[in-house]
Write a protein that holds these residues in place. Structure first.
Motif, mmCIF file in Angstrom:
data_model
loop_
_atom_site.group_PDB
_atom_site.id
_atom_site.type_symbol
_atom_site.label_atom_id
_atom_site.label_comp_id
_atom_site.label_asym_id
_atom_site.label_seq_id
_atom_site.Cartn_x
_atom_site.Cartn_y
_atom_site.Cartn_z
ATOM 1 N N ALA A 38 -0.514 -70.662 -106.339
ATOM 2 C CA ALA A 38 -1.932 -70.894 -106.069
ATOM 3 C C ALA A 38 -2.109 -72.132 -105.184
ATOM 4 C CB ALA A 38 -2.698 -71.050 -107.375
ATOM 5 N N ARG A 39 -1.202 -73.085 -105.301
ATOM 6 C CA ARG A 39 -1.262 -74.296 -104.469
ATOM 7 C C ARG A 39 -0.451 -74.153 -103.184
ATOM 8 N NH1 ARG A 39 -4.739 -77.924 -104.999
ATOM 9 N NH2 ARG A 39 -3.306 -79.574 -104.475
ATOM 10 N N ASN A 40 0.608 -73.358 -103.234
ATOM 11 C CA ASN A 40 1.504 -73.211 -102.086
ATOM 12 C C ASN A 40 1.737 -71.714 -101.838
ATOM 13 O OD1 ASN A 40 3.414 -73.458 -100.141
ATOM 14 N ND2 ASN A 40 4.930 -74.506 -101.405
ATOM 15 N N PRO A 41 1.038 -71.099 -100.876
ATOM 16 C CA PRO A 41 1.147 -69.655 -100.646
ATOM 17 C C PRO A 41 2.545 -69.176 -100.260
ATOM 18 C CG PRO A 41 -0.750 -70.542 -99.482
ATOM 19 C CD PRO A 41 0.027 -71.714 -100.021
ATOM 20 N N SER A 46 3.665 -56.304 -105.427
ATOM 21 C CA SER A 46 4.175 -57.291 -104.471
ATOM 22 C C SER A 46 3.435 -57.226 -103.144
ATOM 23 C CB SER A 46 5.679 -57.104 -104.271
ATOM 24 O OG SER A 46 5.954 -55.819 -103.784
ATOM 25 N N ILE A 47 3.012 -56.052 -102.721
ATOM 26 C CA ILE A 47 2.216 -55.956 -101.491
ATOM 27 C C ILE A 47 0.850 -56.617 -101.704
ATOM 28 C CG2 ILE A 47 1.028 -54.338 -99.959
ATOM 29 C CD1 ILE A 47 3.508 -52.515 -100.275
ATOM 30 N N ALA A 48 0.253 -56.402 -102.876
ATOM 31 C CA ALA A 48 -1.019 -57.065 -103.175
ATOM 32 C C ALA A 48 -0.851 -58.581 -103.198
ATOM 33 C CB ALA A 48 -1.565 -56.571 -104.516
ATOM 34 N N LEU A 49 0.254 -59.073 -103.765
ATOM 35 C CA LEU A 49 0.507 -60.513 -103.788
ATOM 36 C C LEU A 49 0.691 -61.059 -102.373
ATOM 37 C CD1 LEU A 49 0.964 -62.928 -105.700
ATOM 38 C CD2 LEU A 49 3.391 -62.366 -105.652
ATOM 39 N N LEU A 50 1.355 -60.301 -101.515
ATOM 40 C CA LEU A 50 1.528 -60.737 -100.130
ATOM 41 C C LEU A 50 0.186 -60.823 -99.407
ATOM 42 C CD1 LEU A 50 3.598 -61.440 -97.919
ATOM 43 C CD2 LEU A 50 3.603 -59.027 -97.312
ATOM 44 N N VAL A 51 -0.667 -59.835 -99.601
ATOM 45 C CA VAL A 51 -1.993 -59.852 -98.966
ATOM 46 C C VAL A 51 -2.818 -61.025 -99.493
ATOM 47 C CG1 VAL A 51 -4.166 -58.585 -98.792
ATOM 48 C CG2 VAL A 51 -2.005 -57.395 -98.448
ATOM 49 N N CYS A 101 -4.833 -64.512 -97.676
ATOM 50 C CA CYS A 101 -6.303 -64.548 -97.685
ATOM 51 C C CYS A 101 -6.876 -65.956 -97.542
ATOM 52 C CB CYS A 101 -6.842 -63.914 -98.963
ATOM 53 S SG CYS A 101 -6.764 -62.127 -98.924
ATOM 54 N N GLY A 102 -6.257 -66.950 -98.089
ATOM 55 C CA GLY A 102 -6.816 -68.295 -98.042
ATOM 56 C C GLY A 102 -6.483 -69.057 -96.784
#
Length: 102
Positions: free
Chosen positions: A32-35, A85-90, A94-95
């Motif tokens: 959450a702090r480091n994408p 994992s694809i959702a996590l990559l997207v 986002c930020g």
């Protein structure tokens, strides 16, 4: 003939699963702090998902039973890992567009 499967005590298995779960939750919070952490986790998840998909498809095609579960269950685990994992990559990307001005 000796069996290749060694029986592991249940407490040992539970301890390993709990440790892995704690590490993954910690990495998700750190991401959450480091994408970049999320991006690395997503690449590992995509590799694991693809591996489970191939393994499950091969088991189903060869009509063999895996040591645990069923071929359909292994395919489902692989598909779930790929989607997650694809959702996590997207989400990791986002930020990164907040400061952009046009």
């Amino acid at each position: 003939m000796s069996s290749a499967i060694h029986h592991v005590p249940l407490t040992f298995v539970v301890a390993i699963v709990a440790t892995v779960a704690i590490v993954l939750v910690g990495l998700l919070i750190w991401g959450a702090r480091n994408p970049l952490v999320w991006r690395i986790l997503s690449v590992i998840g995509m590799g694991a998902g693809a591996g489970f998909l191939v393994w499950g498809i091969l088991m189903a095609a060869l009509q063999e039973e895996p040591r645990f579960g069923s071929p359909a269950g292994i395919i489902a685990i692989g598909a779930g890992a790929l989607v997650g994992s694809i959702a996590l990559l997207v989400i990791s990307f986002c930020g990164s567009c907040r400061g952009r001005q046009q």
